[in-house]
Design a protein around this motif. Structure first.
Motif, PDB file in Angstrom:
ATOM      1  N   UNK A 159       0.786  -1.347  -0.051  1.00  0.00           N
ATOM      2  CA  UNK A 159       0.172   0.048   0.144  1.00  0.00           C
ATOM      3  C   UNK A 159       0.798   1.038  -0.120  1.00  0.00           C
ATOM      4  N   UNK A 160       0.350   2.447  -0.075  1.00  0.00           N
ATOM      5  CA  UNK A 160       0.860   3.655  -0.150  1.00  0.00           C
ATOM      6  C   UNK A 160       1.548   4.081   1.079  1.00  0.00           C
ATOM      7  N   UNK A 161       1.313   3.512   2.306  1.00  0.00           N
ATOM      8  CA  UNK A 161       1.707   4.172   3.462  1.00  0.00           C
ATOM      9  C   UNK A 161       2.803   3.183   4.090  1.00  0.00           C
ATOM     10  N   UNK A 172      -5.296   2.382  -5.580  1.00  0.00           N
ATOM     11  CA  UNK A 172      -6.714   2.028  -6.226  1.00  0.00           C
ATOM     12  C   UNK A 172      -6.533   0.983  -6.992  1.00  0.00           C
ATOM     13  N   UNK A 173      -7.559  -0.153  -7.007  1.00  0.00           N
ATOM     14  CA  UNK A 173      -7.633  -1.377  -8.155  1.00  0.00           C
ATOM     15  C   UNK A 173      -7.647  -0.455  -9.440  1.00  0.00           C
ATOM     16  N   UNK A 174      -6.839  -0.984  -9.988  1.00  0.00           N
ATOM     17  CA  UNK A 174      -6.920  -0.545 -11.615  1.00  0.00           C
ATOM     18  C   UNK A 174      -6.134   0.644 -12.012  1.00  0.00           C
ATOM     19  N   UNK A 175      -5.534   1.283 -10.926  1.00  0.00           N
ATOM     20  CA  UNK A 175      -4.796   2.259 -11.292  1.00  0.00           C
ATOM     21  C   UNK A 175      -3.654   2.103 -11.958  1.00  0.00           C
ATOM     22  N   UNK A 176      -2.988   3.058 -12.474  1.00  0.00           N
ATOM     23  CA  UNK A 176      -1.846   2.726 -13.571  1.00  0.00           C
ATOM     24  C   UNK A 176      -0.575   2.333 -13.019  1.00  0.00           C
ATOM     25  N   UNK A 177      -0.545   2.617 -11.546  1.00  0.00           N
ATOM     26  CA  UNK A 177       0.565   2.369 -10.803  1.00  0.00           C
ATOM     27  C   UNK A 177       0.609   0.906 -10.421  1.00  0.00           C
ATOM     28  N   UNK A 178      -0.537   0.116 -10.522  1.00  0.00           N
ATOM     29  CA  UNK A 178      -0.753  -1.076  -9.759  1.00  0.00           C
ATOM     30  C   UNK A 178      -0.483  -2.242 -10.897  1.00  0.00           C
ATOM     31  N   UNK A 221       4.974   2.724  -8.360  1.00  0.00           N
ATOM     32  CA  UNK A 221       4.534   4.237  -8.095  1.00  0.00           C
ATOM     33  C   UNK A 221       2.770   4.148  -8.182  1.00  0.00           C
ATOM     34  N   UNK A 222       2.389   4.779  -6.990  1.00  0.00           N
ATOM     35  CA  UNK A 222       1.072   4.988  -6.805  1.00  0.00           C
ATOM     36  C   UNK A 222       0.771   6.476  -6.838  1.00  0.00           C
ATOM     37  N   UNK A 232      -5.175  21.511  -5.653  1.00  0.00           N
ATOM     38  CA  UNK A 232      -4.488  21.894  -6.770  1.00  0.00           C
ATOM     39  C   UNK A 232      -3.192  21.047  -6.951  1.00  0.00           C
ATOM     40  N   UNK A 233      -2.827  20.048  -5.853  1.00  0.00           N
ATOM     41  CA  UNK A 233      -1.770  19.280  -5.951  1.00  0.00           C
ATOM     42  C   UNK A 233      -2.237  17.710  -5.481  1.00  0.00           C
ATOM     43  N   UNK A 234      -1.606  16.722  -6.215  1.00  0.00           N
ATOM     44  CA  UNK A 234      -1.912  15.513  -5.790  1.00  0.00           C
ATOM     45  C   UNK A 234      -0.652  14.716  -5.380  1.00  0.00           C
ATOM     46  N   UNK A 235      -0.612  13.771  -4.446  1.00  0.00           N
ATOM     47  CA  UNK A 235       0.516  12.879  -3.843  1.00  0.00           C
ATOM     48  C   UNK A 235       0.780  11.710  -4.931  1.00  0.00           C
ATOM     49  N   UNK A 236       2.123  11.276  -4.964  1.00  0.00           N
ATOM     50  CA  UNK A 236       2.716  10.243  -5.820  1.00  0.00           C
ATOM     51  C   UNK A 236       3.632   9.715  -4.629  1.00  0.00           C
ATOM     52  N   UNK A 237       3.342   8.358  -4.514  1.00  0.00           N
ATOM     53  CA  UNK A 237       4.424   7.493  -3.692  1.00  0.00           C
ATOM     54  C   UNK A 237       4.954   6.681  -4.450  1.00  0.00           C
ATOM     55  N   UNK A 238       6.468   6.643  -4.318  1.00  0.00           N
ATOM     56  CA  UNK A 238       7.298   5.789  -5.190  1.00  0.00           C
ATOM     57  C   UNK A 238       8.100   4.914  -4.197  1.00  0.00           C
ATOM     58  N   UNK A 239       7.790   3.501  -4.436  1.00  0.00           N
ATOM     59  CA  UNK A 239       8.684   2.627  -3.778  1.00  0.00           C
ATOM     60  C   UNK A 239       9.515   1.865  -4.546  1.00  0.00           C
TER      61      UNK A 239
END
Length: 572
Positions: A159-161, A172-178, A221-222, A232-239
């Protein structure tokens, strides 16, 4: 493996000093020396140069009064006790060659018919490498190298955390990072904020762009698109590995810059990194030195969001980096390096305390969880009978007088934040005199709040260099116990207090001839490093709990009118 670690480096040593030593011994190096407190790194052009540096310098060359230790640099996650020994005489059987090389601290592992042997050296693997490499065995010069521990690279979290981090939304299921992800080594995720208008370009048509980034950088990448609708901004998490995170971040910055040109977006696009507040103080450093050095080294301008922006559900602060893409990329590497070092340090402390104080489960938001595996009943319930929650405790912790400003912080912000984080009341008592060398910090709260507050105070004193780099932070704490229970803390002939000191490694003293205060309490003094103090406090509270329980049981027993034992019921 041509990168070298140089240990036992004096605080006075500079990059020029190390460069001069390598020049004096005619050892080539292919990059600048990265000098840290007590150690340094340098790249050599090939393995031959690296091995020559180890042979010539390690344990033999002195710099500013300290003998340098030189060995191969191996990432922490890949360090193992295994060495590969090559160029063994081909006619020798592996049992013979192994026995020739073994000492009590080394055991052979295996040898295929490749002219090589694997040794497992549980303690002295770096020394074994230094001694064996280049040594002769029947006119054959042995060649020794590390075997990286590939099993030490865990999968990235699903997960992201991560532990103690606010996950601003699960993947999220089906997101491009998954989807199908490669296994990645991940110390800590890189979290960045990007302008919402660039999210589509980062994802690409049908997720093609983000999949390409994931594949090229071996990262997970999520993109949390659905969080904070309208923001105005969205977070991106990179493992990924540190390099993988940096490469993915650099690619994302390039995509945003290209999209800005295509859409005629004229505003500057800074790099914004999200970091847990627990790490930010160590990133900044005393008087901002760490941050200033990163700015100077990378040619960037770095600002950090104020403490007031923090909430209970969002403990992250925003690190804004301005400069060219190349400069921002270098700054990201240095910033995340500091954060990872802080994370590793905290994880090591957590592992230590879990062994030292059974039942403790230190994490971002809770300690002493009820019903935790392995927790004994005395630790799980330290409150007196009849009470559902642990009883509030008062601890007086003594700190250097010069450290008061660091604990309070600018306009009292640090002590307020600490109090909020720990869930404790924290106050600093007035000085007892003009020349007082110590000040008393009064901490009031339940056991978990005491643990977190005292842990942070010990850590702050270390961060602010009130103790030397190799000096352990040791403080004195006072707790008050009922005068009638002081004897139980001491024990017959001092037996209990002596056992307490042997168990905890803390100094525990119940001063003689004390006059109880207005609450009929006396002081117990505890001195030592953080975990020693904590264990001693918990053990003393455990004794007090037993005393209270016994009192409670005695009060519940019915007494006869004459004051003796209750009458025995007559049988019918």
């Amino acid at each position: 493996m041509n990168k070298l670690y140089i240990g036992n480096v004096s605080a006075e040593a500079s990059e020029e000093d190390l460069e001069s030593i390598f020049k004096q011994w005619k050892i080539p190096h292919s990059g600048p020396f990265l000098v840290k407190t007590g150690y340094a790194f340098v790249d050599c052009p090939d393995e031959k140069a690296a091995m020559r540096a180890i042979d010539v310098l390690s344990g033999k060359v002195e710099l500013h009064g300290k003998v340098l230790e030189v060995e191969h640099s191996v990432p922490k996650r890949q360090r193992s006790c295994k060495l590969q020994i090559r160029n063994i005489p081909p006619h020798m059987q592996w049992e013979v060659s192994a026995n020739r090389l073994l000492t009590p601290s080394r055991v052979w592992h295996n040898r295929a018919d490749t002219g090589s042997l694997t040794l497992i050296c549980p303690v002295t693997f770096h020394r074994a490498m230094e001694k064996l490499n280049g040594s002769m065995m029947e006119n054959y010069a042995l060649k020794v190298s590390y075997i990286p521990d590939e099993t030490a690279a865990p999968e990235g979290p699903p997960s992201g955390g991560r532990r103690g981090f606010n996950a601003r939304g699960p993947p999220r299921p089906g997101s491009p990072g998954l989807g199908a992800r490669p296994k990645v080594q991940s110390d800590i995720p890189l979290r960045v904020l990007v302008p919402t208008q660039f999210v589509g370009a980062i994802i690409g048509k049908e997720g093609a762009t983000i999949r390409n980034i994931t594949k090229q950088t071996h990262s997970k990448i999520d993109i949390h698109r659905k969080e904070n609708a309208g923001a105005a901004e969205k977070p991106i998490t990179i493992h990924s590995t540190p390099d993988g995170c940096s490469n993915a971040c650099r690619t994302i910055m390039d995509i945003m810059q290209k999209e800005a040109v295509d859409t005629k977006f004229t505003e500057e696009i800074p790099l914004k990194i999200l970091a847990h507040n627990n790490f930010v103080g160590r990133l900044i450093g005393k008087e901002g030195r760490n941050l200033k050095k990163i700015e100077q080294d990378t040619g960037t301008k770095i600002t950090i969001s104020p403490l007031q922006d923090l909430t209970l559900y969002n403990p992250e602060r925003t690190i804004t980096i301005k400069g060219s893409i190349e400069a921002c990329s270098r700054a990201e590497e240095e910033v995340m390096k500091k954060i990872r070092e802080s994370y590793d340090s905290d994880m090591a402390a957590m592992n230590l305390q879990s062994n030292l104080i059974p039942g403790l489960n230190l994490n971002a938001l809770g300690l002493f969880p009820s019903g935790a595996p392995g927790m004994g009943p005395s630790m799980a319930n330290v409150s007196p009978p009849g009470q559902g929650q642990p009883e509030s405790e008062t601890v007086h912790l003594f700190i250097p007088a010069l450290a008061v400003g660091a604990i309070i912080g600018k306009q009292g912000q640090h002590i307020k934040q600490l109090s909020h984080f720990a869930g404790a009341s924290i106050k600093i008592a007035p000085a007892e005199g003009m020349d007082a060398k110590q000040r008393m910090v009064i901490i009031v709260g339940p056991p978990e709040a005491q643990f977190k507050a005292q842990c942070r105070i010990f850590g702050k004193l270390k961060e602010e260099n009130f103790f030397g780099p190799k000096e352990e932070v040791k403080l004195e704490a006072h707790i008050k116990v009922p005068s009638f229970a002081a004897g139980r803390v001491i024990g017959k002939g001092g037996k209990t207090v002596n056992e307490l000191q042997n168990l905890t490694c803390a100094e525990v003293v119940v001063p003689r001839d004390q006059t109880p205060d207005e609450n009929d309490q006396v002081i117990v003094k505890i001195s030592g490093h953080f975990f020693a103090c904590q264990l001693a406090q918990r053990k003393i509270q455990e004794i007090l709990t037993q005393v209270r329980r016994q009192q409670h049981q005695q009060q519940q027993q019915p007494k006869s009118p004459s004051g003796g034992q209750p009458p025995t019921p007559r049988r019918k």
